[in-house]
Design an enzyme around this catalytic site. Structure first.
Site, PDB file in Angstrom:
ATOM      1  N   GLU A 107      20.796  64.669  26.605  1.00 48.83           N
ATOM      2  CA  GLU A 107      21.702  63.988  26.584  1.00 48.83           C
ATOM      3  C   GLU A 107      23.085  64.512  26.740  1.00 48.83           C
ATOM      4  OE1 GLU A 107      22.235  61.350  22.938  1.00 48.83           O
ATOM      5  OE2 GLU A 107      23.674  59.906  23.901  1.00 48.83           O
ATOM      6  N   ASP A 141      32.076  57.139  22.025  1.00 48.14           N
ATOM      7  CA  ASP A 141      32.049  56.570  20.841  1.00 48.14           C
ATOM      8  C   ASP A 141      32.833  57.255  19.927  1.00 48.14           C
ATOM      9  OD1 ASP A 141      29.947  55.304  22.254  1.00 48.14           O
ATOM     10  OD2 ASP A 141      28.576  55.705  20.637  1.00 48.14           O
TER      11      ASP A 141
HETATM   12  C1  DGY Z   1      25.169  54.185  20.122  1.00 47.36           C
HETATM   13  O1  DGY Z   1      24.527  53.351  19.473  1.00 47.36           O
HETATM   14  O2  DGY Z   1      25.460  55.176  19.656  1.00 47.36           O
HETATM   15  C2  DGY Z   1      25.933  53.715  21.384  1.00 47.36           C
HETATM   16  O3  DGY Z   1      26.619  54.886  22.027  1.00 47.36           O
HETATM   17  C3  DGY Z   1      26.613  52.315  21.348  1.00 47.36           C
HETATM   18  O4  DGY Z   1      26.695  52.184  22.474  1.00 47.36           O
END
Ligand code: DGY
Length: 429
Positions: A394, A164
């Site tokens: 994560e 992201d």
């Molecule tokens: C989030 O909501 O952070 C996700 O990575 C979008 O896919």
């Protein structure tokens, strides 16, 4: 915790994140089915329940759109703990409420792996049932993420890359005008320390891109033509190229001759097209903005996926090995998601520096296939040490091994089981 205990914990995480055939990445932060998360999760299930591994991918493909796209999120039920939910996306392209773009297409690669390691005798049949859907998804990528036929794939939203807030998107994202968004409340920062997540300025633009795509009804040709964000991504391109090679193997096994010819054409075209990503100053493949033609000036972990994509000529491999060693001397754990020598590097902020287990797995696979067992093993043992130190987070700090983002994370557990765990290494030997 011993390795056997970690193996058990990893299996328990997958079982507890299972929603009845599909798995959430982690409870709370990501309460739906995510595309590439699910596919990596299938590798973890396959170590102890092959039928369940197939089910994960089959359920993902139940959400395929009429135009071939396989969405990045399937909203199988409404969950107020996540934003933006199905109403904000406003899509209508497939049978299940979903987001409006895709995610890196790892599925064909994992399906081939499931066929190659099958113990049930049923795998080829299940792969055959998914094969037309895989073909349509790959065709969709070529048609709508490479409309000018350059041989590289673009993303229309940072979320489509799966990475992201990677610094590669910064310039293109800043150029997106913030408009047509309602007041909104983020939910991610109520689950996770905001210092480990994207900034509000990023979210304003994430939502503005969605608004622009919504205004053209998510029509894929119009999205490709008008989307305010359209950036060629080495990550999606390399993963697609690798997946196409695996799809070709599946086509051969299934006797699909016409499709095999078609796929061979894609591969040849993309092998040439990948040169468009080459940054001659950095000696690496990087992103470039399809609207401005400008290359980015940093090396991301996905630059190291060239060998995974089968691009392991001497020039590429040698320069990647040089970057690898430089970075490995700088941080304790490889491979940070962004070059630690770049000013935008941040060791704990999501995709601006942390190490991700499934990225390490892909890089290592490519290096091993290119004959570099030493760097492949460093990636594996670094990943194992991160999990041994901080559990199934994560993502992890490349400097301190601190776990960050969500906890009890499905794909970290899956990658541990299928690759990083010393137990697995012993069994595989
Ligand atoms: C989030 O909501 O952070 C996700 O990575 C979008 O896919």
């Amino acid at each position: 915790m011993s390795n056997a205990d970690l193996d058990n914990t990893a299996r328990t995480i997958l079982i507890e994140n299972d929603q009845g055939g599909y798995t959430v990445p982690t409870k709370g932060l990501y309460p739906y089915q995510w595309n590439w998360d699910s596919v990596f999760v299938a590798l973890g299930f396959a170590t102890f329940d092959q039928d369940r591994a197939w089910r994960e991918i089959e359920m993902l493909f139940e959400g395929q759109w009429r135009d071939g796209m396989v969405p990045h999120i399937l909203f199988r039920k409404d969950d107020p703990s996540y934003f933006p939910g199905p109403k904000v996306w406003g899509t209508d392209g497939g049978p299940i409420p979903s987001s409006g773009h895709s995610q890196p297409p790892v599925a064909a690669t994992v399906i081939r792996d499931l066929v190659d390691t099958d113990r049930s005798g049923k795998a080829l049949e299940r792969a055959g049932a998914l094969f037309p859907q895989l073909m349509n998804w790959h065709r969709w990528y070529l048609a709508y993420r490479d409309p000018d036929n350059l041989g590289v794939l673009a993303i229309i939203h940072p979320w489509e890359s799966g990475r992201d807030n990677l610094p590669d998107w910064d310039d293109a994202l800043r150029a997106v005008e913030v408009k047509d968004i309602e007041p909104y409340e983020r939910k991610d920062t109520s689950h996770v320390d905001p210092a480990m997540r994207p900034h509000k300025e990023d979210y304003d633009r994430y939502l503005s891109i969605m608004a622009a795509c919504r205004s053209v009804g998510w029509d894929p040709a119009e999205v490709a033509r008008t989307c305010p964000f359209f950036v060629a991504d080495p990550g999606v391109t390399f993963i697609f190229l690798r997946a196409s090679r695996d799809l070709l193997v599946l086509a051969d096994k299934l006797g699909k001759e016409a499709e095999a010819d078609e796929i061979r054409g894609w591969i040849a075209h993309m092998e040439k097209g990948a040169k468009n990503l080459w940054n001659g100053d950095l000696h690496a493949h990087v992103a470039f903005d399809r609207r401005t033609g400008k290359h980015t000036d940093g090396i991301s972990s996905m630059s190291f996926l060239a060998p995974y994509a089968g691009l392991a000529d001497a020039k590429t491999l040698t320069s990647l090995q040089g970057h690898f060693d430089r970075i490995a001397a700088k941080v304790r754990y490889t491979m940070p998601s962004y070059d630690p020598d770049h000013p935008s590097f941040e060791p704990l902020r999501y995709w601006r520096g942390p190490v991700w287990a499934m990225v390490n797995y892909m890089i290592a696979r490519g290096f091993a296939e290119a004959g570099d067992a030493i760097r492949a093993e460093k990636l594996r043992s670094d990943t194992a040490q991160l999990v041994e130190t901080s559990g199934f987070a994560e993502y992890f700090s490349p400097e301190t091994a601190a776990g960050a983002g969500g906890g009890t994370f499905s794909w970290t557990a899956a990658i541990w089981l299928t690759w990083a765990s010393p137990t697995h290494v012993k069994q595989a030997a």
